[in-house]
Design an enzyme around this catalytic site. Sequence first.
Site, short mmCIF file in Angstrom:
data_model
loop_
_atom_site.label_atom_id
_atom_site.label_comp_id
_atom_site.label_asym_id
_atom_site.label_seq_id
_atom_site.Cartn_x
_atom_site.Cartn_y
_atom_site.Cartn_z
N CYS A 21 46.35 63.36 5.98
CA CYS A 21 46.81 63.42 7.20
C CYS A 21 48.53 63.56 7.34
CB CYS A 21 46.37 62.40 8.24
SG CYS A 21 46.40 60.84 7.67
N HIS A 46 50.83 59.62 13.68
CA HIS A 46 51.81 59.36 12.58
C HIS A 46 53.10 59.88 12.93
CE1 HIS A 46 48.10 57.77 10.92
NE2 HIS A 46 47.94 58.41 9.90
#
Length: 342
Positions: free
Chosen positions: A127, A247
Site C-alpha cells: 500500500c 497513509h
Amino acid sequence: MKYNVAILGATGAVGQEFIKLIEERKFPVGKLKLLASERSAGKQMQVLGETYTVEEAKAESFKDVQIALFAGGPASKVFAPEAVKAGAVVIDNSSTFRMDPDVPLVVPEVNPEAIKNHRGIIANPNCSTIIMAMALKPIYDRVKIKRVVVSTYQAVSGAGKEAIDELTDQVKAIMEDRPVEARILPSASLPKHYQIAFNLIPQIDVFVEDGYTKEEMKMVHETHKIFNDYSIAITATTVRVPVYRSHSEAINLELAGPLSVEEARSALAAFPGVIVQDDPAEMLYPMPLYTSNRDEVFVGRLRPDKSVTYGLNMWVVGDQIRKGAALNALQIAEYMIDHKLV
C-alpha cells in the site's frame, strides 16, 4: 460481457472494499463467489442487491472463475496456484509473489505494460509503495530521480480490522481512566505489543537486515521493480500512527536535473489519479481525515530542497485500503478487460 469473479478474503477490510468498489464502479460481474476461511464461512453478505453466502476457500472453489481477487494473507500461497490451474487470473494483494521475477508487479497508472506479461498471477504492490509510486511517476517522466528519502505515517487499518478496533478500545479506555490493553501492534504475531492510542510506533512488520523493517524494504525493492530502474537510491522509515484510515508520506527527492516547483505541480496535476492540494496561503494540504474513502492520491507541501542542487519535497496522502489495495487490484482487472487480456 460479464466475468465470473471470486473474492478470497471477502469478509476482511480489503475484501469488503472489493465489494464496495465492484458496486460503485459497476464492474461487469457474472457469477460471484465470496471465499474466506472456515471461521468466516456461512456468513451472508449483500452484493449488487443479492445475498451471497461466504464459502470456505478450497482448491476446487475456483472452477469456472475468470478473475480471482485475493485480499492478501498467507492463503495466497496455497490458493493462487490452484486458481491459475482452474483457469483464473489471480490479482493478489499479499506479498507472496511481488518479487517473483515471473510475476508482474503493477500500478496501472505507472506500469500497465507489465500486465500483458502475466502467467496467471499479477501482484498488487504494498500500500505505501503504491501511494508513493503515484506521486513519483509524473516527476520521473520529466526528470530522472536519483534518490528518494521517504518517511511514512501509516494508519492502523493497514494492520486490519483488529487494529482499528484496538485503537478505538484504547482511546475509550484512556477517556474512561481504565487500563489500556495492547494485543495487535506492531503485529499480532510478535511477542511484544505497544499502545497505539496517542502514540507512534516506528515499526511496521518485522526487522530484517541492517535494522530496517520488512515494510521499509518493500518500499525499496517494489519501487525498483515497478519502475524497472534499480539505479534509484531509496531509503524509507515507516511509522504506525493513531489514524484510522489513509497513509501519509513525506517524500524528499534528489533529481538528476532541474525541475521547478511549478513544473512539478503541473505534472502531478495532469497525472491520472492524482489531486494536487497545495496552497500554503490558504492552509491547503492533504490530510488523512479528508482523503479517506477517496480513490485519488493527494499531493501537497511542494517546495524545493535547497540542501542539494536539484531537490524537491512533497507530502503525499492516500487511502491505503482503496488505491493502496482494493482499487489498484480492480483497476488491473479493468485494464485486462479493456485490453482483452482475460
